[in-house]
Write a protein that holds these residues in place. Structure first.
Motif, PDB file in Angstrom:
ATOM      1  N   ALA A   6       0.833  -1.200   0.000  1.00  0.00           N
ATOM      2  CA  ALA A   6       0.000   0.000   0.000  1.00  0.00           C
ATOM      3  C   ALA A   6       0.869   1.253   0.000  1.00  0.00           C
ATOM      4  O   ALA A   6       0.576   2.222  -0.710  1.00  0.00           O
ATOM      5  CB  ALA A   6      -0.925   0.000   1.208  1.00  0.00           C
ATOM      6  N   MET A   7       1.947   1.222   0.753  1.00  0.00           N
ATOM      7  CA  MET A   7       2.848   2.375   0.802  1.00  0.00           C
ATOM      8  C   MET A   7       3.505   2.611  -0.560  1.00  0.00           C
ATOM      9  O   MET A   7       3.665   3.758  -0.988  1.00  0.00           O
ATOM     10  CB  MET A   7       3.893   2.169   1.891  1.00  0.00           C
ATOM     11  CG  MET A   7       3.291   2.240   3.286  1.00  0.00           C
ATOM     12  SD  MET A   7       4.457   1.827   4.590  1.00  0.00           S
ATOM     13  CE  MET A   7       5.592   3.180   4.472  1.00  0.00           C
ATOM     14  N   ALA A   8       3.853   1.546  -1.261  1.00  0.00           N
ATOM     15  CA  ALA A   8       4.434   1.680  -2.597  1.00  0.00           C
ATOM     16  C   ALA A   8       3.408   2.265  -3.568  1.00  0.00           C
ATOM     17  O   ALA A   8       3.748   3.123  -4.404  1.00  0.00           O
ATOM     18  CB  ALA A   8       4.932   0.331  -3.096  1.00  0.00           C
ATOM     19  N   LEU A   9       2.146   1.830  -3.459  1.00  0.00           N
ATOM     20  CA  LEU A   9       1.079   2.386  -4.299  1.00  0.00           C
ATOM     21  C   LEU A   9       0.901   3.877  -4.025  1.00  0.00           C
ATOM     22  O   LEU A   9       0.750   4.671  -4.957  1.00  0.00           O
ATOM     23  CB  LEU A   9      -0.245   1.676  -4.012  1.00  0.00           C
ATOM     24  CG  LEU A   9      -0.630   0.484  -4.848  1.00  0.00           C
ATOM     25  CD1 LEU A   9      -1.973  -0.072  -4.390  1.00  0.00           C
ATOM     26  CD2 LEU A   9      -0.686   0.824  -6.311  1.00  0.00           C
ATOM     27  N   GLN A  10       0.894   4.247  -2.740  1.00  0.00           N
ATOM     28  CA  GLN A  10       0.735   5.656  -2.374  1.00  0.00           C
ATOM     29  C   GLN A  10       1.846   6.500  -2.993  1.00  0.00           C
ATOM     30  O   GLN A  10       1.581   7.580  -3.537  1.00  0.00           O
ATOM     31  CB  GLN A  10       0.769   5.823  -0.854  1.00  0.00           C
ATOM     32  CG  GLN A  10      -0.446   5.306  -0.153  1.00  0.00           C
ATOM     33  CD  GLN A  10      -0.312   5.346   1.362  1.00  0.00           C
ATOM     34  OE1 GLN A  10       0.634   5.909   1.895  1.00  0.00           O
ATOM     35  NE2 GLN A  10      -1.249   4.738   2.058  1.00  0.00           N
ATOM     36  N   LYS A  11       3.062   6.019  -2.926  1.00  0.00           N
ATOM     37  CA  LYS A  11       4.200   6.755  -3.476  1.00  0.00           C
ATOM     38  C   LYS A  11       4.066   6.904  -4.993  1.00  0.00           C
ATOM     39  O   LYS A  11       4.288   7.984  -5.547  1.00  0.00           O
ATOM     40  CB  LYS A  11       5.498   6.042  -3.121  1.00  0.00           C
ATOM     41  CG  LYS A  11       6.723   6.793  -3.525  1.00  0.00           C
ATOM     42  CD  LYS A  11       7.981   6.095  -3.053  1.00  0.00           C
ATOM     43  CE  LYS A  11       9.200   6.890  -3.500  1.00  0.00           C
ATOM     44  NZ  LYS A  11      10.445   6.260  -3.053  1.00  0.00           N
ATOM     45  N   ASP A  15      -0.278  12.701  -5.333  1.00  0.00           N
ATOM     46  CA  ASP A  15      -1.373  13.497  -4.767  1.00  0.00           C
ATOM     47  C   ASP A  15      -2.591  13.591  -5.683  1.00  0.00           C
ATOM     48  O   ASP A  15      -3.450  14.450  -5.484  1.00  0.00           O
ATOM     49  CB  ASP A  15      -0.882  14.908  -4.446  1.00  0.00           C
ATOM     50  CG  ASP A  15       0.104  14.921  -3.291  1.00  0.00           C
ATOM     51  OD1 ASP A  15       0.046  14.002  -2.458  1.00  0.00           O
ATOM     52  OD2 ASP A  15       0.938  15.841  -3.238  1.00  0.00           O
ATOM     53  N   LYS A  16      -2.653  12.732  -6.692  1.00  0.00           N
ATOM     54  CA  LYS A  16      -3.795  12.773  -7.610  1.00  0.00           C
ATOM     55  C   LYS A  16      -5.071  12.373  -6.870  1.00  0.00           C
ATOM     56  O   LYS A  16      -5.026  11.569  -5.944  1.00  0.00           O
ATOM     57  CB  LYS A  16      -3.582  11.807  -8.776  1.00  0.00           C
ATOM     58  CG  LYS A  16      -2.399  12.153  -9.661  1.00  0.00           C
ATOM     59  CD  LYS A  16      -2.257  11.154 -10.776  1.00  0.00           C
ATOM     60  CE  LYS A  16      -1.564   9.899 -10.240  1.00  0.00           C
ATOM     61  NZ  LYS A  16      -1.232   8.918 -11.250  1.00  0.00           N
ATOM     62  N   PRO A  17      -6.217  12.898  -7.271  1.00  0.00           N
ATOM     63  CA  PRO A  17      -7.476  12.469  -6.658  1.00  0.00           C
ATOM     64  C   PRO A  17      -7.796  11.020  -7.045  1.00  0.00           C
ATOM     65  O   PRO A  17      -7.367  10.534  -8.095  1.00  0.00           O
ATOM     66  CB  PRO A  17      -8.521  13.428  -7.236  1.00  0.00           C
ATOM     67  CG  PRO A  17      -7.887  14.033  -8.434  1.00  0.00           C
ATOM     68  CD  PRO A  17      -6.401  13.945  -8.270  1.00  0.00           C
ATOM     69  N   CYS A  18      -8.513  10.340  -6.187  1.00  0.00           N
ATOM     70  CA  CYS A  18      -8.887   8.948  -6.427  1.00  0.00           C
ATOM     71  C   CYS A  18     -10.327   8.732  -5.942  1.00  0.00           C
ATOM     72  O   CYS A  18     -10.699   9.216  -4.874  1.00  0.00           O
ATOM     73  CB  CYS A  18      -7.940   8.010  -5.685  1.00  0.00           C
ATOM     74  SG  CYS A  18      -8.287   6.246  -5.959  1.00  0.00           S
ATOM     75  N   CYS A  41      -4.968   3.715  -5.205  1.00  0.00           N
ATOM     76  CA  CYS A  41      -4.041   4.721  -4.685  1.00  0.00           C
ATOM     77  C   CYS A  41      -3.291   4.301  -3.433  1.00  0.00           C
ATOM     78  O   CYS A  41      -2.371   4.980  -3.006  1.00  0.00           O
ATOM     79  CB  CYS A  41      -4.777   6.033  -4.427  1.00  0.00           C
ATOM     80  SG  CYS A  41      -5.901   5.990  -3.018  1.00  0.00           S
ATOM     81  N   GLY A  42      -3.709   3.203  -2.798  1.00  0.00           N
ATOM     82  CA  GLY A  42      -3.016   2.699  -1.618  1.00  0.00           C
ATOM     83  C   GLY A  42      -3.428   3.334  -0.305  1.00  0.00           C
ATOM     84  O   GLY A  42      -2.874   3.008   0.742  1.00  0.00           O
TER      85      GLY A  42
END
Length: 61
Positions: A6-11, A15-18, A41-42
């Motif tokens: 999840a952290m890799a997905l967030q990175k 900051d795009k909207p999801c 987006c994670g």
């Protein structure tokens, strides 16, 4: 989904909207955390947060 995934997905997502179209249970070292992760987006959500997003989505349909 593991917390590290999840952290890799967030990175990667930034900051795009999801709209958080799909969730999976969140795991840390093989144990469930009780939370859910957006597979796009994670971002991590409590069960209540997940329900609120799904309810808002259902109203918009």
């Amino acid at each position: 989904m593991q917390v590290r995934e999840a952290m890799a997905l967030q990175k990667a997502w930034g900051d795009k909207p999801c709209s958080h179209p799909r969730f999976e249970k969140e795991y840390n070292l093989g144990s469930q955390t009780g939370d859910y992760v957006c597979t796009t987006c994670g971002e991590s959500f409590s069960p209540e947060g997940k329900k609120a997003i799904e309810a808002k989505r259902d109203v918009q349909l």
